[in-house]
Write a protein that holds these residues in place. Structure first.
Motif, PDB file in Angstrom:
ATOM      1  N   ILE A 540       0.848  -1.193   0.000  1.00 32.38           N
ATOM      2  CA  ILE A 540       0.000   0.000   0.000  1.00 32.38           C
ATOM      3  C   ILE A 540       0.881   1.239   0.000  1.00 32.38           C
ATOM      4  O   ILE A 540       1.724   1.424   0.880  1.00 32.38           O
ATOM      5  N   LYS A 541       0.671   2.095  -0.981  1.00 31.43           N
ATOM      6  CA  LYS A 541       1.410   3.349  -1.073  1.00 31.43           C
ATOM      7  C   LYS A 541       0.604   4.516  -0.492  1.00 31.43           C
ATOM      8  O   LYS A 541       1.168   5.445   0.080  1.00 31.43           O
ATOM      9  N   ASN A 542      -0.716   4.450  -0.666  1.00 27.18           N
ATOM     10  CA  ASN A 542      -1.595   5.511  -0.171  1.00 27.18           C
ATOM     11  C   ASN A 542      -2.615   4.908   0.784  1.00 27.18           C
ATOM     12  O   ASN A 542      -3.597   4.296   0.370  1.00 27.18           O
ATOM     13  N   PHE A 543      -2.400   5.061   2.082  1.00 28.13           N
ATOM     14  CA  PHE A 543      -3.274   4.439   3.082  1.00 28.13           C
ATOM     15  C   PHE A 543      -4.687   5.007   3.053  1.00 28.13           C
ATOM     16  O   PHE A 543      -5.641   4.325   3.429  1.00 28.13           O
ATOM     17  N   GLU A 544      -4.824   6.244   2.618  1.00 30.91           N
ATOM     18  CA  GLU A 544      -6.142   6.879   2.620  1.00 30.91           C
ATOM     19  C   GLU A 544      -7.118   6.191   1.658  1.00 30.91           C
ATOM     20  O   GLU A 544      -8.334   6.320   1.801  1.00 30.91           O
ATOM     21  N   LYS A 545      -6.592   5.449   0.690  1.00 29.57           N
ATOM     22  CA  LYS A 545      -7.451   4.723  -0.242  1.00 29.57           C
ATOM     23  C   LYS A 545      -8.047   3.468   0.391  1.00 29.57           C
ATOM     24  O   LYS A 545      -8.914   2.833  -0.211  1.00 29.57           O
ATOM     25  N   HIS A 546      -7.608   3.133   1.598  1.00 29.61           N
ATOM     26  CA  HIS A 546      -8.069   1.905   2.254  1.00 29.61           C
ATOM     27  C   HIS A 546      -8.885   2.203   3.511  1.00 29.61           C
ATOM     28  O   HIS A 546      -9.064   1.335   4.359  1.00 29.61           O
ATOM     29  N   ILE A 547      -9.371   3.435   3.600  1.00 29.06           N
ATOM     30  CA  ILE A 547     -10.237   3.829   4.711  1.00 29.06           C
ATOM     31  C   ILE A 547     -11.562   3.079   4.618  1.00 29.06           C
ATOM     32  O   ILE A 547     -12.095   2.850   3.520  1.00 29.06           O
ATOM     33  N   ILE A 548     -12.091   2.698   5.759  1.00 27.56           N
ATOM     34  CA  ILE A 548     -13.397   2.027   5.822  1.00 27.56           C
ATOM     35  C   ILE A 548     -14.476   3.093   5.944  1.00 27.56           C
ATOM     36  O   ILE A 548     -14.376   4.010   6.771  1.00 27.56           O
ATOM     37  N   TYR A 549     -15.508   2.962   5.130  1.00 27.98           N
ATOM     38  CA  TYR A 549     -16.584   3.952   5.115  1.00 27.98           C
ATOM     39  C   TYR A 549     -17.887   3.350   5.625  1.00 27.98           C
ATOM     40  O   TYR A 549     -18.214   2.198   5.346  1.00 27.98           O
ATOM     41  N   ASP A 550     -18.593   4.161   6.382  1.00 24.38           N
ATOM     42  CA  ASP A 550     -19.952   3.847   6.821  1.00 24.38           C
ATOM     43  C   ASP A 550     -20.877   4.673   5.945  1.00 24.38           C
ATOM     44  O   ASP A 550     -21.167   5.833   6.248  1.00 24.38           O
TER      45      ASP A 550
END
Length: 640
Positions: A540-550
C-alpha cells in the motif's frame, strides 16, 4: 455538612505538598509565575479515580478561579503555558474554526504559551486556520512564542503550506521571544519544541531548527541585545527518569543561562523543581488538573526558588465566569460536529459497573488490558455491521497505547467520555478523528507486530500494541527483537490456530497506526519489517485509499467504540458493559522466566544472526589473546 467535610478532606488530601497561598506575597525582588502545560482542551472538569472514589477535577473554571485569586494578591505575576493546549476532548473538533482553548486562556489572563506537537494534529492547515480563527475573534489572546520552526527551509515540505502558516504567524503576532517588564525587571521568555515532540509531529509539514541550537541563539540575543534580568523557556520537550534522555535537563546543561524552564510534553508533575546549575525546571502535570506556582527571588547573582507549589484543582467553583463562553463553544461542537453523527455532547451511551485501568497506569505497565480489548473488539464489530452479508473476515484489530488518551470510570459513560479515549487526528475528509482502515499482513508480519510490542515498548511506551484476534507470549528477559515465544490466531470462540507465515490476513487499525507500522523497518535498523498490503498482496502506497466507510462517511475510531458500547444488553434502558471486560483474556501473556533455557530457546533469525556474531567476536578475542600470549612467551624466551 457531610458534603462540606468531604470536599475539605479531598482538598487536604491533594494539598499535602502544597504551600498555603497566603505564603505568596508581593515583594520587590521576587517574580511569581503561574504555569500549566499539556491541557489538551480539558475545558470542563472531569472524573478521576482516587482511592476507590471518583473525584471531579480540573476544568478551566477552577483554573480561572485560582489564577484570579492569585492575581488579586500579586497583579505583577506572569501566567504561562508550555504547549499542547489543544487536542484531547470534543472541544478540539472546533479547533480550526474557533480555537477555544487559546481564546479561553486569553480570558483567564495568560501572558504567553508555545506550540506543542498536538497543535499540528490537524496538519499545517489546521494550525494555520486555528490562528486566524483566534485572531479574528477579537478576544484577548496570550502571546505565542516559538523559536525553532524553520520557515526558510522548504526541503521535504509543501512550500505553500509553510508560507500560509508563516502568514498566520505574522497575522497573529507569533514571536520567537517576548520581553516583559515586571517590578522593574526585564524578563525574556521564549518557546520551543523538543526532539521527541518534533518526531511526534509527522503531519506538521514544516522543518525545525535543532532545539538546543535554537535555545543558544535566543538566549544569546536575550542576554546581549535585550539585556534581560531573567530568562524563561516555555519548552515542549519534557523530562524523563532516564537522565540521558531527559531533554529539558540536557538543555539546562547545554544552555546554562536559562533561569527557568517550564517543561511540557511528558505530562510530568514535579512536586519539587529540578535544579541544574542555575537553571530551575518546573512541571505541573496535564489535563488542567493542577496549577503550578513558583516564586523566584533575586539575590543579585542568580534567581532562587523562594516558594514552589502544585495546586490540585479540586475545589468548588465559586464563580462561573467562563460559563457563557464555554456554553457557546459546546453549542458549536454540537452543531458543527456531533450533529453529523446524530449524537449529543453529554448523551449517555452505556453504564459500567467497574472502573477500567487509569490512563497513567496503562501508559506505564507492559501487559494486556481490558480497555484496549474493548477498543479493538469495537473495530471488528463496527466493520461487521457495516459490511453485513459482504463481511470479509478480519483476523486481527490493533490499537497502540499512544492513541488511547483516556479511560472509562465506573458509572454512566457519555459521548464526550468515549471521544476523549480516541480523540486524536483527522481524516482526509477534514473531519476530526482518525478513520479505521483495512490492510493485509502476512502471518510473519503479524508476529513481527507482536515483537514490536514486546521489544520496543520498554524504550517507547506509546509503541505498546494491543490485539483483538490474537494470543501471544513474550519474555521480557530475552534478547531484543526475539522476545515473542509463541503467536496464535484466536477465533470468536477463543480457539487458537497456528499462523501461516506466508498467508495474508486481514487487519483493521487506525490510519495513524498503519502508517507507523510501515516505518518499523527503518526504526529497527532493517531487522524487522511490516509492509501493509492490499488484498492482492501489493504494498500500500496511499493508506487513505483503504479507509473504511460507513455509507459515505469515514468510520472514525471513536465512533466505532461509541456504537459498540451502545449495542450491549440494556438494564433500565441503558446499555451495560459486559462482565467479560472486567477481567483479562490472556491475549497477551508476559512470561518473566529468567532461566537460561527460557532466554535462549526458540531463537528467531535475528537472534541466530546476533548469536553468530557474538560467537565470532568471542572466537576472534580468544585468538587475539592466544596470539598475544604466544608472542609474550616468545619474547620472554629470547630475553632469557
Amino acid at each position: 455538612m457531610k458534603l462540606k467535610i468531604f470536599f475539605i478532606s479531598i482538598f487536604l488530601l491533594f494539598s499535602i505538598n502544597s504551600v498555603s497561598l497566603a505564603n505568596y506575597v508581593k515583594n520587590d525582588n521576587t517574580i511569581n509565575i503561574l504555569f500549566t502545560h499539556d491541557m489538551h482542551d480539558h475545558i470542563e472538569g472531569y472524573n478521576i479515580q482516587k482511592d476507590e472514589n471518583l473525584i471531579n477535577i480540573g476544568g478551566y473554571e477552577r483554573l480561572n478561579n485560582k489564577i484570579q485569586e492569585y492575581l488579586k494578591k500579586d497583579k505583577d505575576s506572569l501566567v504561562l503555558d508550555a504547549g499542547d493546549y489543544s487536542m484531547g476532548t470534543l472541544f478540539q473538533t472546533i479547533y480550526q474554526a474557533e480555537n477555544p482553548s487559546l481564546r479561553l486562556m486569553g480570558k483567564m489572563g495568560y501572558h504567553a504559551t508555545t506550540i506543542g506537537n498536538h497543535e499540528f494534529d490537524y496538519r499545517t492547515k489546521g494550525l494555520t486556520e486555528s490562528l486566524y480563527a483566534a485572531k479574528n475573534s477579537n478576544d484577548k489572546l496570550p502571546e505565542i512564542l516559538v523559536s525553532n520552526i524553520d520557515f526558510k527551509n522548504y526541503e521535504n515540505v509543501n512550500k505553500k503550506d509553510v508560507n500560509d502558516l508563516k502568514k498566520s504567524f505574522d497575522n497573529y503576532g507569533v514571536k520567537e521571544y517576548k520581553v516583559f517588564n515586571k517590578k522593574g525587571y526585564k524578563i525574556g521568555i521564549f518557546g520551543l519544541m523538543g526532539y521527541e515532540s518534533i518526531s511526534n509531529s509527522p503531519m506538521a509539514g514544516v522543518n525545525f531548527e535543532d532545539p538546543i541550537d535554537s535555545a543558544k541563539r535566543i538566549v544569546k540575543k536575550l542576554k546581549e541585545k535585550e539585556k534581560v534580568d531573567l530568562i524563561i523557556c516555555l519548552s515542549h520537550s519534557g523530562t524523563w527518569d532516564d537522565k540521558s534522555k531527559s531533554e529539558d535537563e540536557l538543555m539546562a546543561k547545554e544552555v546554562k543561562d536559562i533561569d527557568l524552564i517550564i517543561s511540557g510534553h511528558t505530562h510530568t508533575t514535579l512536586n519539587k523543581p529540578i535544579i541544574i546549575g542555575k537553571t530551575i525546571i518546573a512541571s505541573s502535570g496535564s489535563y488542567s488538573e493542577n496549577l503550578g506556582i513558583i516564586e523566584l527571588k533575586n539575590d543579585s547573582t542568580k534567581w532562587n526558588v523562594e516558594n514552589y507549589s502544585i495546586y490540585p484543582l479540586t475545589n468548588n467553583v465559586d464563580e462561573e465566569v467562563l460559563k457563557p463562553k464555554i456554553n457557546y463553544f459546546k453549542e458549536k461542537v454540537q452543531k458543527e460536529y456531533l450533529d453529523n453523527f446524530n449524537l449529543k455532547f453529554n448523551q449517555i451511551l452505556a453504564n459500567s459497573k467497574y472502573n477500567f485501568t487509569p490512563i497513567n497506569i496503562l501508559e506505564n505497565e507492559h501487559r494486556e488490558d481490558a480497555l484496549p480489548n474493548l477498543i479493538t473488539d469495537s473495530y471488528i464489530e463496527a466493520v461487521k455491521n457495516i459490511e453485513g452479508e459482504n463481511y470479509e473476515k478480519i483476523t486481527a484489530a490493533i490499537v497502540p497505547n499512544g492513541t488511547i488518551r483516556s479511560t472509562i470510570n465506573k458509572g454512566e459513560i457519555s459521548v464526550s467520555d468515549i471521544f476523549n479515549i480516541s480523540s486524536l487526528g483527522i481524516g482526509p475528509d477534514e473531519i476530526p478523528g482518525y478513520p479505521l482502515i483495512s490492510v493485509y499482513l502476512t502471518g510473519k508480519e503479524l508476529k513481527t507486530a507482536a515483537e514490536v510490542d514486546a521489544s520496543i515498548q520498554p524504550m517507547m511506551s506509546v509503541a505498546q500494541l494491543y490485539f483483538s484476534g490474537a494470543n501471544y507470549t513474550f519474555n521480557p528477559n530475552r534478547l531484543i527483537f526475539n522476545k515473542v515465544t509463541d503467536f496464535y490466531i484466536l477465533d470468536e470462540n477463543g480457539e487458537r490456530t497456528e499462523v501461516n507465515d506466508n498467508e495474508l490476513y486481514r487487519v483493521v487499525t487506525g490510519l495513524y497506526t498503519a502508517q507507523m507500522l510501515s516505518i518499523v523497518k527503518d526504526e529497527s535498523f532493517g531487522l524487522m519489517s511490516i509492509v501493509p498490503k492490499d488484498s492482492s498482496g501489493n504494498e500500500i502506497k496511499n493508506f487513505e485509499k483503504h479507509i473504511i466507510y460507513d455509507g459515505e462517511k469515514e468510520l472514525k475510531e471513536w465512533y466505532a467504540l461509541a456504537k459498540y458500547i451502545e449495542s450491549f444488553e440494556k438494564e433500565n434502558g441503558i446499555s451495560q458493559i459486559p462482565e467479560k471486560y472486567s477481567k483479562l483474556e490472556n491475549r497477551k501473556v508476559v512470561n518473566n522466566d529468567n532461566s537460561i533455557s527460557a532466554i535462549l530457546s526458540k531463537p528467531n533469525n535475528i537472534a541466530k544472526t546476533l548469536y553468530s556474531i557474538i560467537i565470532i567476536v568471542l572466537i576472534l578475542l580468544v585468538l587475539i589473546v592466544r596470539i598475544f600470549l604466544k608472542k609474550l612467551k616468545n619474547s620472554k624466551i629470547k630475553k632469557a
